[in-house]
Design a protein around this motif. Structure first.
Motif, PDB file in Angstrom:
ATOM      1  N   GLU A 114      30.181  15.957  -2.997  1.00  0.00           N
ATOM      2  CA  GLU A 114      31.566  15.475  -3.022  1.00  0.00           C
ATOM      3  C   GLU A 114      31.974  15.282  -4.489  1.00  0.00           C
ATOM      4  O   GLU A 114      31.254  14.652  -5.258  1.00  0.00           O
ATOM      5  CB  GLU A 114      31.674  14.153  -2.248  1.00  0.00           C
ATOM      6  CG  GLU A 114      32.912  13.325  -2.507  1.00  0.00           C
ATOM      7  CD  GLU A 114      34.237  14.038  -2.201  1.00  0.00           C
ATOM      8  OE1 GLU A 114      34.347  14.666  -1.133  1.00  0.00           O
ATOM      9  OE2 GLU A 114      35.146  13.945  -3.048  1.00  0.00           O
ATOM     10  N   ARG A 115      33.152  15.777  -4.848  1.00  0.00           N
ATOM     11  CA  ARG A 115      33.548  15.736  -6.258  1.00  0.00           C
ATOM     12  C   ARG A 115      34.092  14.374  -6.706  1.00  0.00           C
ATOM     13  O   ARG A 115      34.052  14.043  -7.893  1.00  0.00           O
ATOM     14  CB  ARG A 115      34.572  16.840  -6.554  1.00  0.00           C
ATOM     15  CG  ARG A 115      35.926  16.620  -5.930  1.00  0.00           C
ATOM     16  CD  ARG A 115      36.822  17.827  -6.090  1.00  0.00           C
ATOM     17  NE  ARG A 115      38.119  17.565  -5.475  1.00  0.00           N
ATOM     18  CZ  ARG A 115      39.185  17.103  -6.123  1.00  0.00           C
ATOM     19  NH1 ARG A 115      39.118  16.845  -7.401  1.00  0.00           N
ATOM     20  NH2 ARG A 115      40.313  16.890  -5.489  1.00  0.00           N
ATOM     21  N   VAL A 160      31.577  21.517  -6.726  1.00  0.00           N
ATOM     22  CA  VAL A 160      31.093  22.873  -6.470  1.00  0.00           C
ATOM     23  C   VAL A 160      32.160  23.814  -7.017  1.00  0.00           C
ATOM     24  O   VAL A 160      33.337  23.677  -6.706  1.00  0.00           O
ATOM     25  CB  VAL A 160      30.887  23.078  -4.959  1.00  0.00           C
ATOM     26  CG1 VAL A 160      30.570  24.527  -4.649  1.00  0.00           C
ATOM     27  CG2 VAL A 160      29.779  22.152  -4.464  1.00  0.00           C
ATOM     28  N   ASN A 161      31.738  24.737  -7.885  1.00  0.00           N
ATOM     29  CA  ASN A 161      32.755  25.588  -8.514  1.00  0.00           C
ATOM     30  C   ASN A 161      32.736  27.028  -8.025  1.00  0.00           C
ATOM     31  O   ASN A 161      33.515  27.857  -8.480  1.00  0.00           O
ATOM     32  CB  ASN A 161      32.667  25.518 -10.043  1.00  0.00           C
ATOM     33  CG  ASN A 161      31.298  25.939 -10.531  1.00  0.00           C
ATOM     34  OD1 ASN A 161      30.579  26.666  -9.850  1.00  0.00           O
ATOM     35  ND2 ASN A 161      30.930  25.472 -11.711  1.00  0.00           N
ATOM     36  N   VAL A 185      30.055  21.019   1.568  1.00  0.00           N
ATOM     37  CA  VAL A 185      30.868  20.739   0.385  1.00  0.00           C
ATOM     38  C   VAL A 185      32.119  19.976   0.815  1.00  0.00           C
ATOM     39  O   VAL A 185      32.953  20.475   1.565  1.00  0.00           O
ATOM     40  CB  VAL A 185      31.269  22.046  -0.329  1.00  0.00           C
ATOM     41  CG1 VAL A 185      32.089  21.737  -1.572  1.00  0.00           C
ATOM     42  CG2 VAL A 185      30.034  22.857  -0.666  1.00  0.00           C
ATOM     43  N   GLY A 186      32.217  18.723   0.347  1.00  0.00           N
ATOM     44  CA  GLY A 186      33.370  17.884   0.671  1.00  0.00           C
ATOM     45  C   GLY A 186      33.012  16.825   1.695  1.00  0.00           C
ATOM     46  O   GLY A 186      32.406  17.108   2.726  1.00  0.00           O
ATOM     47  N   ALA A 187      33.386  15.579   1.391  1.00  0.00           N
ATOM     48  CA  ALA A 187      33.088  14.462   2.302  1.00  0.00           C
ATOM     49  C   ALA A 187      34.372  13.838   2.833  1.00  0.00           C
ATOM     50  O   ALA A 187      34.542  12.624   2.844  1.00  0.00           O
ATOM     51  CB  ALA A 187      32.213  13.423   1.601  1.00  0.00           C
ATOM     52  N   GLY A 188      35.304  14.682   3.264  1.00  0.00           N
ATOM     53  CA  GLY A 188      36.443  14.212   4.063  1.00  0.00           C
ATOM     54  C   GLY A 188      35.991  14.176   5.519  1.00  0.00           C
ATOM     55  O   GLY A 188      34.786  14.273   5.814  1.00  0.00           O
ATOM     56  N   PRO A 189      36.927  14.042   6.464  1.00  0.00           N
ATOM     57  CA  PRO A 189      36.514  13.982   7.872  1.00  0.00           C
ATOM     58  C   PRO A 189      35.773  15.233   8.348  1.00  0.00           C
ATOM     59  O   PRO A 189      34.832  15.137   9.150  1.00  0.00           O
ATOM     60  CB  PRO A 189      37.841  13.808   8.630  1.00  0.00           C
ATOM     61  CG  PRO A 189      38.926  14.098   7.652  1.00  0.00           C
ATOM     62  CD  PRO A 189      38.374  13.865   6.291  1.00  0.00           C
ATOM     63  N   GLY A 190      36.174  16.409   7.841  1.00  0.00           N
ATOM     64  CA  GLY A 190      35.513  17.650   8.258  1.00  0.00           C
ATOM     65  C   GLY A 190      34.065  17.695   7.792  1.00  0.00           C
ATOM     66  O   GLY A 190      33.149  17.971   8.571  1.00  0.00           O
ATOM     67  N   VAL A 220      28.634  24.821   4.553  1.00  0.00           N
ATOM     68  CA  VAL A 220      29.875  24.412   5.223  1.00  0.00           C
ATOM     69  C   VAL A 220      30.881  24.050   4.137  1.00  0.00           C
ATOM     70  O   VAL A 220      30.669  23.118   3.368  1.00  0.00           O
ATOM     71  CB  VAL A 220      29.644  23.200   6.159  1.00  0.00           C
ATOM     72  CG1 VAL A 220      30.968  22.755   6.789  1.00  0.00           C
ATOM     73  CG2 VAL A 220      28.632  23.550   7.251  1.00  0.00           C
ATOM     74  N   ALA A 221      31.978  24.816   4.074  1.00  0.00           N
ATOM     75  CA  ALA A 221      33.040  24.488   3.122  1.00  0.00           C
ATOM     76  C   ALA A 221      34.018  23.567   3.827  1.00  0.00           C
ATOM     77  O   ALA A 221      34.785  23.985   4.689  1.00  0.00           O
ATOM     78  CB  ALA A 221      33.739  25.747   2.640  1.00  0.00           C
TER      79      ALA A 221
END
Ligand SMILES: Cc1cc2nc3c(=O)[nH]c(=O)nc-3n(C[C@H](O)[C@H](O)[C@H](O)COP(=O)(O)OP(=O)(O)OC[C@H]3O[C@@H](n4cnc5c(N)ncnc54)[C@H](O)[C@@H]3O)c2cc1C
Ligand code: SF4
Length: 552
Positions: A36-37, A139-140, A12-17, A166-167
């Protein structure tokens, strides 16, 4: 097990992490779905931003994404200085030693460009193992069965189950909070970062900063230019723009009732910046975001069942004195989370991935960087009010001035010591008093005038792109006592400004006047501040909704 759609891993999330975790998982052959939101990866993200590749790190962005530096970053940064400021007096220290310590390379980046480039690679890699990357999906929450975390729920899709979740959903991680691994209660656990991206032609940058194409510079600012709020400023050169911003301790910002946009303007209009701006100022974008203080909130055990937290979601953002390192740690954590899952699976114990991830963070020295033991050991004393009062009295005295003069070179060396920076106390003494006094005693006057006029808040908001959806933050307690801090601390609100998110109003009922607060989420830049300083039910907007950064 339910008949929900199932992937081996959901990130969850498409930043660097998240990008690092997904790329490493795909390389281990794990079927991975990334959610990715934003309308595009990077469209929600803000950073200073210098990304480091540390020599000691097991994963770096270019090791996971070959070609990163050539295609996704702005300029390599070798030159690193800090300016101690007292009025017009400035003392500059060269911070090359600390900048190059354990550094293979360091580049300035803009997040829209960087994250969207990473997302393309991630999509290609994850497609090969049966997954992919979907944008505009928020993702809520966590999906549980019999009390166990088994997947995620989303605004736009049916629930999805996974063996690994993976959060990597950043500083206001709704998943970390849902799992009980992070709370948003204490302002002193966070910083607030605010930034302006300022237009400048590459040749002009080269000329004014004394660099060539393919070279970059970083300047930090501390002292009395921020109304006594604890924190500092930065200026980094991009390819064809400057990133100029501030990072403040949220508790200090709240206590001083300071206005973030005004503090940023204080930096932008300081005479010291005239040498670079020279009366020209075209702001491309205003942005803001909370930043976790790893010394206090880096979770020592960032996992629960199948859920592993990486990056800001786990509080893994290192800010110690002039060191600001979050993106690199998010990358390392993403790589280690993937490695832990692959190792655990190879042993036939996928469920042990979390414990293995925790050990890897410790064994690779990441936790020690994020939460230096010497800070824990010294903070009770070094952050004590009485000690700081005595320290201030000494530094501000004539004797203190003599000492500073005698120790000029030593002070510069102290600023360059990673060991000492690892125990810099979070106090007004270290962030305001010492740099101000250094400038007063050792500094030289700046003669120049800086007459740039940054846009006002209404214009800054007006220049941002929004796709406004349903209100995503609910004000639970609208009394001024509970939520009034947000009127000043929200970077798109201000006292007496009617066009922001938070407004103060006086209501008369039966002859008594009460100060109340109202909220309009339309201009919200989703920085997370009011999740901490006001009494709210705070969520991110649905997929694709809300602010869309072009620069980041
Ligand atoms: C002003 C400022 C200056 C900074 N300077 C630096 C610097 O110079 N160097 C440095 O290394 N770090 C810096 N940082 C910190 C750095 O930006 C962060 O540490 C880093 O971005 C963390 O990466 P991440 O992948 O954990 O989270 P993020 O980069 O925040 O990525 C999280 C992603 O998850 C997505 N997301 C969030 N919630 C959901 C959801 N519910 N569903 C789906 N997707 C979701 C977001 O849209 C986002 O794409 C700075 C931060 C700020 C604000
Ligand atoms: S409303 Fe809250 S989350 Fe939105 S910009 Fe203001 S402080 Fe940040």
């Amino acid at each position: 097990m339910s008949d929900h759609e199932h992937y081996e891993a959901v990130v969850v999330g498409a930043g660097p992490g998240g990008a690092a975790a997904a790329a490493a998982l795909a390389r281990h052959g794990v079927e991975t779905l990334v959610l990715e939101r934003g309308v595009d990866a990077g469209s929600k993200n803000v950073s200073g931003g210098l990304i480091y590749a540390e020599e000691s790190a097991p994963y770096t962005i270019d090791s996971l994404f070959p070609g990163f530096r050539e295609e996704a970053s702005e300029r390599p940064v070798d030159d690193y200085q800090i300016h101690n400021v007292a009025g017009r007096s400035v003392k500059t220290f060269d911070l090359s030693d600390v900048h190059h310590h354990d550094t293979d390379w360091c580049d300035a980046v803009l997040r829209r460009r960087m994250d969207s480039w990473l997302a393309e690679r991630v999509h290609e890699l994850t497609r090969e193992t049966g997954g992919g990357l979907l944008t505009e999906v928020r993702v809520n929450g966590l999906l549980r069965e019999n009390g166990e975390i088994v997947g995620v729920t989303c605004d736009e899709l049916d629930p999805i189950t996974a063996d690994l979740i993976v959060a990597a959903d950043g500083v206001n991680s709704e998943l970390a909070r849902d799992a009980g691994l992070m709370n948003w209660d204490e302002p002193d656990d966070w910083f607030q970062g605010v930034k302006a991206v300022v237009e400048m032609e590459p040749e002009t940058i080269n000329e004014r900063f004394g660099i060539d194409d393919g070279e970059g510079a970083a300047h930090l600012f501390s002292g009395d230019l921020f109304e006594g709020v604890r924190g500092g400023g930065f200026l980094y050169t991009n390819e064809a723009s400057l990133s100029i911003g501030t990072v403040f301790h949220l508790d200090s910002l709240a206590a001083e009732r300071a206005e973030p946009h005004e503090l940023l303007d204080g930096l932008l209009t300081h005479p010291l910046l005239d040498q670079w701006l020279q009366g020209e100022y075209e702001e491309r974008e205003y942005s803001a975001k909370l930043v976790p203080d790893s010394k206090k909130v880096a979770h020592p055990s960032p996992h629960r069942g199948r859920l592993l937290l990486v990056g800001d979601a786990a509080g893994q953002m290192q800010a110690q004195g002039p060191i600001i390192k979050g993106m690199n740690h998010a990358v390392t954590a993403g790589g280690l989370a993937a490695e832990a899952y692959a190792d655990a699976k190879a042993r036939g114990e996928s469920a042990a991935a979390g414990d293995l991830y925790e050990s890897k963070l410790r064994e690779e020295g990441v936790m020690d960087q994020l939460r230096p033991r010497r800070y824990e050991a010294t903070r009770a004393l070094s952050e004590h009010d009485a000690v700081n009062r005595i320290g201030s009295a000494v530094v501000e005295s004539a004797v203190g001035a003599v000492g500073l003069k005698a120790l000029d070179g030593v002070v510069e060396r102290a600023f360059n010591s990673p060991f000492l920076l690892g125990m810099v106390p979070d106090s007004r003494f270290s962030y305001v008093t010492v740099p101000t006094r250094i400038a007063e005693v050792l500094g030289d006057p700046i003669e120049a005038e800086n007459d740039v006029e940054p846009p006002n808040l209404a214009d800054r908001i007006g220049d941002l792109t929004y796709d406004v959806g349903e209100p995503h933050i609910e004000l639970v307690d609208n009394t001024f006592a509970a939520s009034g801090t947000a009127v000043t601390a929200c970077p798109v609100s201000a006292e007496g400004f009617g066009g922001g998110c938070y407004r103060e109003e006086t209501v008369s009922t039966n002859g008594t006047e009460r100060k109340l607060v109202s909220l309009d989420t339309q201009p919200c830049v989703e920085c997370g501040t009011c999740a901490v300083v006001a009494d709210t039910n705070w969520e991110h907007p649905s997929g694709g909704k809300g602010v869309e950064y072009e620069q980041g």
